[in-house]
Design a protein around this motif. Structure first.
Motif: not given
Lengths: 367, 323
Positions: A331-333, A336, B104, B107, B233-234
């Motif tokens: 995923t995009r994360e 991070l 990050g 997820i 998430k989060d």
């Protein structure tokens, strides 16, 4: 003998060490990708293809980089004065308000090149205003700037949501956003720059604010290394005691550094608000304020380094989107994760590689 | 609904919302009292929540979930310790790095393992900490005034809630009545003196950050498998920073930490309750005011307008032995 005091040539400090940090961060991210069951090299090639493989990809990369240059500079200016500004995110958010108010007021009457300078000032002022309270609390009341800027990120977010939901919203619409700016409130894209290199910009929102970012970087360099004020800020950053013995006023220097930092963060809003979406939306900053921390650390707090590391993070953002599109398992994360690792190795563990490098370097010099 | 029912309602959600804050703020207390700033509380909490939810889902055991949450959080504490104690790196930067990394990785791994957009699958009741009914709660329910208070606020919480309230006096006892606690507080005020006494500053600080890790493990576990039934998430959503604010608000003292957390939990519960309701004379109060209130209060406190909050003297400064 302590290795911290040995001076290394610039190419090691500004070139080799950041590259080493980056390589380690990438290696660990590669392990994560491998654990997920995808090919790390495949992901890397997708990253590069997505970010640099087409004119549109490059356009998006530079669009992201523009935001990161501003926030990176914002963090760096504060760090030079020994202040760790975690509030760039909130300052950029408020900067968006300043920028949007200017655009909403002027877009009917004047063309973009008249609106733009006013918007730069508006965004900078609002960003600086948001930084001024934590700055004042640090300078005069002795509260910790890190804690107060974090608090102000949240206060800013609550304030902006309130304004967008109750005040600035277009009557009758559901989405919490302002009306779309007319042409006089939109920054033109830099398609012609891409055309020079024979590439098509496509839908990428790469726009004039990139130029403003470069100008800002030049001014930051000028300020930090070529003015008395910059010297005073750096002295304060190295040693507050030495600064006070040298007669450098603490409160004034802290205030100025933080106001500049906030203004630079605020100007970041030009890029997404006037350059891309042409309206003020909730959460338009999208973490760019925090990316600024990584960008600044990676670029060793030097404007030139910041431009390079901002582009690098632009590549990560755009390429990361591409990877998540092509490899749905990643995923995009993932960005991070890499960002966290870069901050860890470039910032907190900066002394980990240094002793070894110093030893190698000294051996190399004596033989 | 009459006013007493509303009060009971708000109080029981206050308890629910305060628990993760109490664990996390106590974690920060141990770390910061030993002179190690910990911005990474948020990340540790989130990491623990993810680990707890994954393990509880796989093993069907809430207790193994708790163990996993604690292990994950302690591991992150050790990274923070390695960067900020052994390598004398910047403690704040290290904490920020941990927050990003965890935001990050949870997820990314969640999506790769379960394919539900970064959340973990719904947990069965057996793999969660479920509410405990205290003796006599059902009989007491009909008693006016105290009845609802006992059976709806005090009873009916899960084991972690009671542990949180137990952790407060326990932390006080460790910090103020044991040799370890005395040394821990000393190392946050004057590490040089502790070093002169022949006690290892690094080892003490490592133990302090590990205590923080354990407590954050509890708070993350609470979020994922006691309050909710999955990792989302989060899901820590800034609670780590609120806990930090509570810690400042409580001036780095254990019992006030509990009250500060209850206050912030109450504000949160009130905000939820007030959504869309009118206040007599004032009208609708925007929810955002309640959301921002803990942060605003903390800033006002930090500015010294309501008492002075003095942080531990050596906080944030890596210790270097004299050369």
């Amino acid at each position: 003998m302590s290795t911290a005091s040995v001076s290394l040539p610039n190419w090691i400090t500004y070139g080799l060490i950041p590259v080493l940090n980056l390589i380690v961060a990438f290696l660990i991210s590669g392990v994560v990708v491998w654990l997920i069951g995808e090919s790390p090299l495949g992901a890397l090639s997708l990253l590069i293809e997505g970010a640099l493989g087409s004119g549109e990809g490059i356009g998006f990369t530079l669009y992201y980089a523009t935001s990161f240059i501003f926030t990176g500079l914002s963090v760096a200016v504060a760090i030079h004065a020994g202040l760790f500004n975690i509030g760039s995110e909130g300052q950029a958010y408020l900067g968006g308000l300043g920028c949007a108010l200017v655009a909403l007021a002027l877009d009917r009457f004047v063309p973009w090149y008249v609106t733009m300078p006013v918007a730069v000032v508006g965004a900078g002022l609002f960003g600086a205003a948001w930084a001024s309270i934590p700055a004042f609390l640090q300078a005069k009341r002795g509260s910790h700037i890190v804690i107060t800027t974090i608090m102000f990120n949240y206060i800013g977010a609550a304030l902006m949501v309130y304004l967008l939901v109750h005040v600035l919203i277009v009557p009758g619409k559901m989405a919490p956003e302002t009306r779309t700016f007319l042409e006089g409130g939109q920054l033109p894209k830099l398609g012609w720059v891409m055309n020079l290199f024979g590439a098509k910009l496509g839908a990428a929102p790469f726009n004039v604010s990139f130029m403003i970012a470069l100008v800002a970087a030049y001014f930051v360099w000028l300020l930090i290394w070529r003015t008395k004020l910059g010297f005073e800020m750096r002295t304060l950053g190295v040693s507050p005691t030495a600064a006070s013995y040298a007669g450098i006023p603490y409160a004034r220097t802290v205030m100025i550094a933080m106001l500049l930092s906030g203004a630079l963060a605020g100007m970041m809003a030009l890029n997404p608000v006037m350059g891309s979406s042409a309206r003020l939306q909730v959460e338009f900053v999208g973490g760019a304020g925090f990316v600024g921390i990584a960008v600044s650390l990676m670029g060793r707090n030097h404007p030139v380094g910041i431009i390079f590391s901002a582009i690098l993070f632009g590549i990560l953002y755009q390429g990361g989107d591409w990877i998540s599109f092509e490899m749905p398992n990643i995923t995009r994360e993932m960005i991070l994760v890499i960002q966290g690792l870069v901050i860890l190795f470039a910032g907190a563990l900066e002394y980990m590689f240094r002793p070894a490098l110093v030893r190698v370097y000294q051996q190399f010099k004596t033989t | 609904m009459d006013y007493y029912d509303i009060l009971i309602n708000v109080l029981s959600s206050t308890i629910r919302l305060s628990i993760p804050l109490i664990f996390t703020a106590l974690a920060g207390l141990f770390s910061e009292r030993a002179g190690v700033f910990d911005i990474g509380l948020e990340g540790k909490m989130l990491g623990a929540a993810f680990a707890a939810a994954c393990v509880a889902y796989i093993t069907d055991s809430a207790w193994l979930g708790l163990v996993a949450g604690i292990l994950c959080s302690v591991a992150l504490s050790l990274v923070h310790g390695f960067a900020s104690i052994t390598n004398r790196g910047n403690q704040i930067i290290s904490g920020v790095a941990i927050n990003f990394f965890i935001a990050g990785i949870t997820i990314v791994l969640g999506q790769a393992w379960f394919g539900q957009g970064g959340r973990t699958p719904q947990l069965s009741p057996a793999s969660r900490f479920s509410p405990i009914t205290l003796p006599g709660a059902d009989v007491m329910r009909e008693v006016p005034v105290i009845g609802p208070l006992y059976s709806n606020v005090i009873s009916g919480n899960n084991i972690l809630t009671y542990l949180a309230f137990l952790a407060v006096p326990l932390s006080w006892w460790i910090l103020y009545r044991t040799r370890f606690g005395l040394r821990l507080r000393a190392v946050g005020e004057n590490p040089g003196a502790v070093d002169t006494a022949g006690i290892s500053v690094s080892w003490l600080r490592y133990r302090a950050v590990m205590c923080a890790g354990i407590l954050c493990g509890f708070s993350g576990t609470y979020l994922a498998i006691a309050q909710s039934a999955a990792f989302i998430k989060d899901m820590s959503a800034g609670k780590g920073y609120i806990a930090l604010a509570a810690l400042v608000f409580a001036k780095w003292k254990p019992v006030p930490v509990m009250f500060a957390c209850l206050l912030f939990g109450f504000l949160d519960a009130l905000a939820n309750f007030m959504q869309g309701k009118q206040v007599p004379l004032i009208g609708a109060v925007p929810v955002q005011i309640f959301q921002a209130l803990p942060y605003i209060l903390t800033c006002i406190l930090l500015a010294g307008f309501i008492g002075v909050a003095t942080p531990p003297k050596a906080g944030g400064v890596p210790y270097t032995k004299e050369r």
